[in-house]
Design an enzyme around this catalytic site. Structure first.
Site: not given
Length: 121
Positions: A49, A92
């Site tokens: 991401h 994350g």
């Protein structure tokens, strides 16, 4: 809405497939005003991401905008059947509010069936 914010597309995702996406809040640089805009970005080319965010952030800085990632997940985009499913979580950034992401997607893909799920799979 500030001119810089209005110039940025609400949605920019790959035309087909299952891929990672992030929900990002853009605001005018300098922290001064309350103008902001949430955008959706997703691509198959991103292994993580943060790869999406790391590409987007410098582009927005050039426009005088600051980025804050609100979370991520995955998108399953089936252009043949005109369906988009939003689901999953970013390890994350955490889970995006998929309902917000789905509403953004509906603004671009008006003739699609767009669903979202809080499932992580």
């Amino acid at each position: 809405m500030a001119a810089g914010l209005a110039a940025v597309a609400d949605v920019d995702i790959d035309p087909d497939g299952v891929f990672k996406y992030i929900l990002v809040r853009l605001s005018r640089g300098g922290g001064g005003g309350t103008d902001h805009k949430d955008i959706v970005r997703g691509t198959k080319s991103a292994e993580y991401h943060n790869n999406i965010f790391d590409k987007l952030s410098p582009e927005m800085e050039k426009l005088g905008l600051e980025c804050k990632c609100l979370g991520g997940g995955k998108i399953d985009h089936n252009s043949k059947e005109k369906k988009i499913r939003v689901f999953g979580v970013s390890t994350g950034f955490g889970k995006a509010d998929h309902s917000v992401s789905a509403e953004k997607l509906k603004s671009k893909y008006k003739d699609y069936e767009i669903t979202w799920s809080d499932d992580t799979k």
